[in-house]
Design a protein around this motif. Structure first.
Motif, PDB file in Angstrom:
ATOM      1  N   LEU A  52       0.830  -1.209   0.000  1.00 13.19           N
ATOM      2  CA  LEU A  52       0.000   0.000   0.000  1.00 13.19           C
ATOM      3  C   LEU A  52       0.867   1.263   0.000  1.00 13.19           C
ATOM      4  CD1 LEU A  52      -2.677  -1.316   2.484  1.00 13.19           C
ATOM      5  CD2 LEU A  52      -3.211  -0.410   0.213  1.00 13.19           C
ATOM      6  N   SER A  53       1.958   1.229   0.774  1.00 16.26           N
ATOM      7  CA  SER A  53       2.807   2.431   0.838  1.00 16.26           C
ATOM      8  C   SER A  53       3.465   2.695  -0.522  1.00 16.26           C
ATOM      9  CB  SER A  53       3.854   2.308   1.946  1.00 16.26           C
ATOM     10  OG  SER A  53       4.843   1.377   1.553  1.00 16.26           O
ATOM     11  N   ARG A  54       3.882   1.612  -1.203  1.00 16.58           N
ATOM     12  CA  ARG A  54       4.514   1.803  -2.535  1.00 16.58           C
ATOM     13  C   ARG A  54       3.473   2.201  -3.582  1.00 16.58           C
ATOM     14  NH1 ARG A  54       9.162   2.974  -0.752  1.00 16.58           N
ATOM     15  NH2 ARG A  54       7.774   3.287   0.990  1.00 16.58           N
ATOM     16  N   LEU A  55       2.270   1.653  -3.461  1.00 14.19           N
ATOM     17  CA  LEU A  55       1.206   2.032  -4.410  1.00 14.19           C
ATOM     18  C   LEU A  55       0.883   3.514  -4.263  1.00 14.19           C
ATOM     19  CD1 LEU A  55      -1.333  -0.954  -4.151  1.00 14.19           C
ATOM     20  CD2 LEU A  55       0.038  -0.335  -6.153  1.00 14.19           C
ATOM     21  N   GLU A  56       0.888   3.976  -3.018  1.00 13.37           N
ATOM     22  CA  GLU A  56       0.584   5.400  -2.788  1.00 13.37           C
ATOM     23  C   GLU A  56       1.672   6.269  -3.427  1.00 13.37           C
ATOM     24  OE1 GLU A  56       0.336   6.559   1.329  1.00 13.37           O
ATOM     25  OE2 GLU A  56      -0.648   8.461   0.803  1.00 13.37           O
TER      26      GLU A  56
END
Ligand SMILES: Cc1ncc(COP(=O)(O)O)c(C=O)c1O
Length: 388
Positions: free
Chosen positions: A375-379
């Protein structure tokens, strides 16, 4: 001369060129590639069974007891007792009279549909059906009409336009493989009853995943009907390989006698059959596997939507993130790879033009910290590329 290079160049220009990515380890939630560890969020290994020790030992002991190959097709001498056992288990699991195992899900679809449907018959198919269903429909001699995705009004219209006495097969995915939504089976069944049609239900991504018992789309909606021909595969939640049809005993006998992709191919290796049998035991005994899968799916999906991603109406552990153009989808995927996450971009012709996407799949084996990292990388990448 055939112009392969020219055709490949055209694909490249349109950002539709595909290539194989070699991995150096078994693909579970992580895999090794050139000495680097990558997080995988793209497998169909929903319950983690492809790497499960029980399945591995079932395969090894089947090799020791039965050898590595079946040696012939089912109708010659390749019909080992393991096939009978597996087919009884499939039929019980799917609550049908009988089941027939094919070499793969793809082989099931390209063989069964054309065998069921004759020249004078009609096929009505959902627009977002899997490529193997489309191939099966095209290979059949019947007429083939497509209705817009889950559009029951259009389906009714096509049914009411059929010729008098024409047999009709409605063909649909149970869980749509690139969108992760579920077919409206109760409505389809109602129409099938009204117009005396049959249904071919591809439960590749539903079996073992949806329904109170993991039984698939019929289990999910708690319905059963002899009008529904259920297809499935052991290559997704079951972690192995091989396809099947579950339906009436008469249909089974008919396919054994007529389906070319059943008759003219070597039977599955014993280890593959034993693996599927072991997978059934685990799926039936350990509901916790499915619970973990759905918990991971809910956790990820909720947060991805909060971040601003369009998940295209996903209802299952297949969670597409709509990116748009093929170029942008490739770029997104490349940037995730640089961050240590592997999710290939899904582009036309697999999905409609302008809807290229990252197809995230959650499994029971993913940990919350792996999902948080994703999720952090997608953001980060999503903001960089102005997707969110
Ligand atoms: C909906 C659907 N049907 C059929 C298949 C084919 O199954 P298999 O991989 O067992 O050939 C797939 C797999 O990609 C699928 O997604």
């Amino acid at each position: 001369m055939f112009q392969f290079q020219k055709a490949l160049g055209q694909l490249e220009q349109k950002h539709l060129f595909r290539e194989l990515i070699p991995f150096d380890s078994e693909p579970s939630t992580v895999a090794q590639k050139n000495g680097k560890t990558l997080l995988l969020f793209c497998t169909n290994n929903y319950l983690g069974l492809a790497n499960h020790p029980t399945l591995k030992s079932a395969a090894v002991s089947a090799i020791q007891n039965w050898g590595v190959g079946a040696g012939a097709s089912r109708l010659i001498s390749g019909h080992l007792r393991l096939n009978d056992r597996l087919e009884s288990v499939v039929a019980r699991f799917k609550s049908t009279e009988a089941a027939l195992v094919f070499s793969s899900g793809y082989m099931t679809n390209i063989g069964a549909i054309g065998t069921i449907v004759q020249r004078e018959d009609l096929i009505l198919a959902d627009r977002l059906n899997h490529a193997s269903l489309v191939a099966g429909c095209r290979l059949s001699e019947g007429r083939f009409r497509i209705y817009p995705h889950k559009d029951m009004t259009k389906l009714r219209k096509l049914l009411s336009d059929r010729k008098v006495g024409q047999d009709v097969l409605i063909v649909t995915d149970g869980v749509f493989s690139m969108d992760g939504d579920i077919t409206p089976l109760p409505e389809i069944l109602k129409l099938a009853e009204e117009y005396d049609a049959s249904i071919y239900l591809d439960d590749a991504h539903a079996t073992g995943v949806i329904g109170a018992h993991g039984g698939g789309t019929c289990d999910h909606y708690q319905l059963s009907s002899s009008r529904i021909i259920q297809m499935g595969t052991f290559s997704k939640a079951f972690g192995g390989f091989g396809g099947f049809i579950a339906g009436t005993s008469t249909l089974k006998q008919y396919l054994i006698n007529k389906a070319p992709s059943f008759i003219y191919t070597t039977a599955l290796p014993p280890s593959v059959l034993a693996t599927a049998l072991a997978a059934f035991e685990l799926i039936e005994a350990e509901a916790s596997l499915r619970e973990r899968l759905w918990k991971n799916r809910a956790y990820f999906c909720h947060k991805a939507v909060q971040l601003g991603f369009d998940t295209l109406g996903s209802e299952t552990p297949i969670v597409p993130l709509r990116i748009g153009s093929s170029e942008k989808a490739i770029n997104f995927s490349k940037k995730l790879l640089e961050e240590g996450i592997y999710i290939p971009s899904i582009r036309p012709p697999t999905v409609p033009e302008g809807t290229s996407r990252l197809r995230v799949t959650l499994t029971a084996s993913h940990t919350e910290s792996q999902i948080d990292f994703l999720l952090s990388r997608l953001e980060k990448v999503g903001k960089d590329l102005r997707v969110i």
